[in-house]
Design an enzyme around this catalytic site. Structure first.
Site, mmCIF file in Angstrom:
data_model
loop_
_atom_site.group_PDB
_atom_site.id
_atom_site.type_symbol
_atom_site.label_atom_id
_atom_site.label_comp_id
_atom_site.label_asym_id
_atom_site.label_seq_id
_atom_site.Cartn_x
_atom_site.Cartn_y
_atom_site.Cartn_z
ATOM 1 N N ASP B 325 -51.889 132.735 62.525
ATOM 2 C CA ASP B 325 -50.672 133.054 62.655
ATOM 3 C C ASP B 325 -50.097 131.849 63.662
ATOM 4 O OD1 ASP B 325 -50.484 134.943 60.940
ATOM 5 O OD2 ASP B 325 -50.499 136.668 62.164
ATOM 6 N N TYR B 413 -46.058 141.793 59.841
ATOM 7 C CA TYR B 413 -46.556 142.269 61.129
ATOM 8 C C TYR B 413 -45.487 142.107 62.258
ATOM 9 C CZ TYR B 413 -51.056 144.784 60.796
ATOM 10 O OH TYR B 413 -52.051 145.629 60.458
#
Lengths: 679, 679
Positions: B325, B413
């Site tokens: 990420d 998320y």
């Protein structure tokens, strides 16, 4: 006229007294799990002293507490929506009567002793404060001891003593009930634990209340008082820069309701009791399910069953220091009054409790629990969505939880015990360690001088912080949506992918094992990736998952002592981090009912040897939250809190996120505050 | 008269403009670690577009950030008490220029490109938002895709797409820079992540910006929208009972001072920067030592270096989902505005940041950090002393700490990143996971139907929550009281006691090992009781202990993938929980500088193969905070926050408890509050 007036006043006061006597029962219905009230404690005392008049009996009360109703009885009462008569109230008493340990049960309704058994096995009951005080006083008046103090150039009136449980080290004969008294020095500080009178040990027979042993084995310099006092009044500048005032405000009061010992807050409902030995007991915790529109049970009972605190020093004055703070000293008995604004935040409310003295008379302990809503600035849940054209979605909910706190100060150490309830269904148990280390006096003033094993860290001149552990074992009688539960280990197992099966070579999958018997459920944490679940195999979500709760440990520390070590035999429950047993009313205390000088024949480990079935049964999970403590200089003269915790978290218990339907707080709540009173 | 007036107005506005241009530099001196300002970002953009005019060059900015001054330069500037001229400001840029990756350094003082290298190795830079948006738009307009949507009876205008990094699965030819686009469905919800358009994958070549692959492999039912929306406006009763208002109040304002990016609070002083890739960067954190009366360095730099999020599903549409990420998406680039009163408490202050768009122009991100004092009701330290005759001592100090927060929403998320500073010297890094799961569409509506491997949990009808992990690796360049440090493993080792040596049979002692080289410092947590320390071997306390800090992990989760798995090769830093390297300015990103489609040749694991010396050197500790995530139904449709953390705690850093001299808060602070405004 004057006399009539006086009579009126007398009648008024008479009515007032009657009213105040009757009031408690009128105000609220007693709950079957409520701790014994002062009048019940008095009744117990009256009944026992009637049976064993102190004129010709030696009678001391070592423990008095509620004898819980049997679980089926209580569950049946609950299922009647508490409308039927509450189950018979009974007291459980451990008394020393004429130098024997008695286990008694008193029926509080018909005022009778319904059971009275003499315990003949190994181990002794909790130490009372009174006998510890007496043993300490004996020591201070004991001529050889006074001489030892004097020999060291110290003042006897600045000496303070403590009574230490002696443990068991393989003796085969029947032991006497004794303590070892070891002493400390004030003289310019209140922090006498930093000033041990090293080398002098006095053994006191508690039954005869006389000194039966005295050793003055070695002399080491007394560590200095300077720098040890922790009172604000004794600190000299410079100080840390003061922070500006910060406070939590609830203009409309708290959101919880306390009805006797029953606490209701948000979607939670539970009972909070107090026990001399365990401290706080959380019972009947259930959570409201918005979808099903019912309260669903989670935790039938949760409490700290035992604490094992072994020190790692082999010397004569230290080897025996392997304490069981609940079973020897009473974790509840050692609870201390909480100070508003410091021990608990501004929005806390407090609750009192009662213990008994050695004479059986109730003693009020003020502000022993605090209960407050925690608004720590955490986020309950959130999401920002930026991927949708012409729309920005941002939803967030701040976390507010409910905390129940007790602090138990077992001699030098302060244990902060928090039970935290979240609206999401999580229960978080946190232990904070603070207070004072148990240090060893030493000749050393610099690490370079040390060439032998000193069993710890040189914290200050002549002061060794001795290595030790703290193991707190929680009794967690989870009743997840009912009392028939199973314990499931969900192992995350790496699986190799056959060649060409996928571009991937591996993945993990969940391989669940349901523990059939106790031996399947003994777990040492750390080596494997495993999720620990208590499920109800008889209840499923709409999707077909068994409803459950997870135990999420944050510490996997376990005992490092060898299995054959005597204190390890007594604390065999620390061999595994997790155990599961079938519910058994008598299996409350993981180190045994009589822990002082116990020999390990009544512990969680021995109960579990039967390897009973635990699948789809009423089961109890035992989790040990452990700390290894190798001291550092920052722990001197008083240690900043070190915390650890575990979480019980719903796992397919709800059909979906149970806090999706929490309303956000009202926006832009700004308060115009003026300070009413700053003392 | 009118014209003179107009001229005056013009002059006024001219001065106003000049003033507002000059103001930022007048207000505060720039710190060498400050993130690039909008004008610096504009300058970079101007210089690069001048060098590569977009009229005949294809130029995209994939990353722009501060090129830190060399550590010796910065330390030398610091040692001059920041009075000398600040070190040269430089920008580091990763650009795609005519389909090649360039690494450039721009000198911001003389406005020149001082380095420009073409990167020929494996891996590509961060994805820009613009190219992801373009790839998604291409997909939505692609006829075969539209047909696939239509074939499923869905409406194309309710489809939203996301661009997913494709990873690397052993291909040996040079890869194209591509993403896989996978789509989701709104139509009655904003929570499209719960409605995947399963089975359809589109591959987009980002350089040509064209579709080069399209698969419609399988059709599964679209999970329903009902029950997925998380917006307050979409919830229907019943709601959870609302809590009464609760707020934190600081009537005199906060205790911290923010000067540009420098934060001073209590005894702490640190610099807070922002980076497109890392998010928050804490630098130069030092703590005031009351005794020595100086600030002492602790943390030269700390940030999240990489996040590895592998999913455990082997199917065609899922196997490649092994995301990084930070290196692929930009953990800072994905930061979201924080909402007052919900994401951060009432007493928070906010800070903005700037990133650049693909065209190099600065983009303001509002309220990306919040900073607040945390008053959670915890106890900093306490003790009650009851053993002293005629004296009761009770001293307690409530805990107040400082929190710096950022939330990064990487697609579905939300990661809550907290850096918490305590007056006791502890720094606690906490990660909260919330937001939306990545779910897989499925034909199943009940667990009983499932007989194949589905790689996760049936959360709702047609909805599988896929098993996955989150590994956040922190770069912790500790400079404990100076930059020459050593890494020490203090192993708690059980030692057997010879017979008759003591009544005890065992104890544990601390056996410390100083790591000589990198291989000594690789640690898998869980199997051993070990304390992890960074010490300064050149500085000792008065007692002779090396000054140090401990790393206290609360999670020991590590990757469960096999070592030869391609994504594990790329994320080899997850093989151990702890690594230590010698400081090297270029070793910032544990998964490599170019992570998209990387092949694992530039990772912490490869750097460490050199097995460099790390004793008494400037060292960097890398710690991976990991979560295994097997979803439960409570995570649907949005998961309640799940947190974990680690603590950096002083360990013989101070001579004694550094918060003993904290003044207690003023007693009995009662506020009379009226609500000013409730919207």
């Amino acid at each position: 006229m004057a006399s009539i007036f006086n009579i009126q006043i007398l009648i008024f006061f008479f009515l007032l007294i009657i009213f105040s006597i009757l009031r408690p029962t009128q105000q609220q219905q007693q709950h079957p799990l409520d701790p014994l009230t002062p009048s019940e404690l008095n009744l117990v005392q009256t009944i026992l002293t009637h049976a064993y008049p102190t004129s010709n009996n030696n009678l001391t009360f070592q423990y008095v507490g509620l004898d819980d109703p049997d679980k089926p009885t209580l569950l049946s009462w609950l299922s009647s929506h508490s409308t039927t008569k509450i189950p018979q109230r009974r007291a459980f008493i451990i008394a020393r009567i004429n130098h024997q340990t008695h286990e008694l049960i008193v029926d509080l309704s018909n005022h009778s002793i319904i059971s009275n058994q003499i315990y003949k096995g190994h181990g002794f009951p909790l130490l009372t404060f009174d006998e510890q005080i007496a043993a300490n006083a004996l020591t201070l008046a004991y001529a050889p001891f006074v001489a030892s103090v004097s020999k060291r150039g110290l003042k006897i009136n600045e000496v303070v003593c403590g009574s230490f449980a002696v443990g068991w080290y393989g003796e085969t004969r029947n032991n006497k009930r004794v303590v070892k008294v070891t002493c400390f020095y004030l003289d310019g500080t209140v922090n006498m634990y930093m000033r041990p009178l090293e080398g002098v040990t006095v053994t006191v027979d508690l039954e005869e209340m006389k000194i039966i042993g005295f050793w003055d084995r070695l002399t080491v310099p007394m560590p200095k008082a300077e720098g040890t006092d922790y009172r604000e009044s004794e600190q000299k500048p410079p100080f840390l820069p003061p922070l500006k005032k910060i406070t939590v405000v609830q203009p409309d009061g708290p959101s919880f309701m306390i009805d006797g010992h029953r606490v209701r807050w948000a979607n939670w409902d539970f009972h909070l009791s107090f026990d001399m030995r365990a401290g706080p007991i959380i019972s009947l915790a259930s959570i409201y399910d918005l979808e099903k529109q019912i309260f669903r049970p989670v935790l039938y009972k949760g409490f700290v069953s035992e604490l094992f605190v072994p020190y790692m020093d082999l010397d004569e004055e230290w080897y025996y220091r392997t304490f069981f703070d609940a079973g020897e000293y009473g974790f509840g008995l050692c609870a201390v009054s909480l100070e508003p604004m410091r021990d608990c935040p501004e929005n806390a409310v407090f609750m009192d409790a009662y213990v008994v003295g050695q004479n059986g008379k109730p003693v009020k302990m003020s502000q022993i629990f605090c209960i407050f809503e925690r608004h720590a600035g955490d986020i309950m849940w959130r999401h920002t969505e930026t991927a949708i054209p012409r729309t920005i979605v941002r939803e967030a909910r701040p976390e507010v939880s409910l905390v129940v706190r007790m602090v138990s100060t077992v001699g030098n150490y302060d244990y902060i015990i928090d039970w935290e309830f979240k609206q999401s269904g999580s229960i978080i148990a946190t232990v904070g360690l603070t207070g004072l280390l148990e240090v060893r006096g030493s000749k050393y003033t610099h690490k370079d001088q040390i060439e032998e094993e000193v069993y710890g860290t040189l914290l200050a001149q002549n002061t060794i912080g001795v290595n030790h552990d703290h193991f707190l074992i929680y009794h967690l009688d989870l009743d997840v949506d009912g009392d028939s539960n199973s314990f499931v280990k969900s192992n995350l197992k790496t699986t190799q992918v056959p060649d060409h099966g996928s571009p991937r070579k591996s993945y993990w999958r969940v391989v669940s094992e349901t523990a059939k018997t106790e031996s399947d459920a003994k777990i040492k944490l750390g080596s494997k990736a495993t999720e620990l679940l208590v499920v109800n195999p008889n209840k499923m979500t709409k999707m077909g998952n068994h409803v459950g709760y997870r135990l999420i440990p944050k510490s996997g520390a376990g005992s490092l002592l060898s299995d054959d070590d005597y204190s390890q035999i007594r604390a065999a429950f620390t061999k595994y981090n997790v155990w599961v047993t079938p519910y058994n009313k008598s299996e409350k205390w993981a180190g045994g009912l009589f822990v002082d000088q116990s020999r390990g024949d009544d512990t969680l480990a021995t109960w579990s040897q039967r390897n009973r079935e635990i699948e789809n049964k009423d089961i109890v999970v035992w989790y040990t939250l452990g700390f290894h403590h190798a001291p550092y200089q920052e722990d001197f003269p008083l240690m900043p809190t070190l915390s650890s915790s575990f979480e019980l978290r719903p796992a397919n218990f709800f059909e979906s996120n149970p806090v999706l339907k929490v309303k956000p707080p009202q926006d832009v709540m700004r308060l115009n505050c003026s300070i009413l009173k700053v003392v």
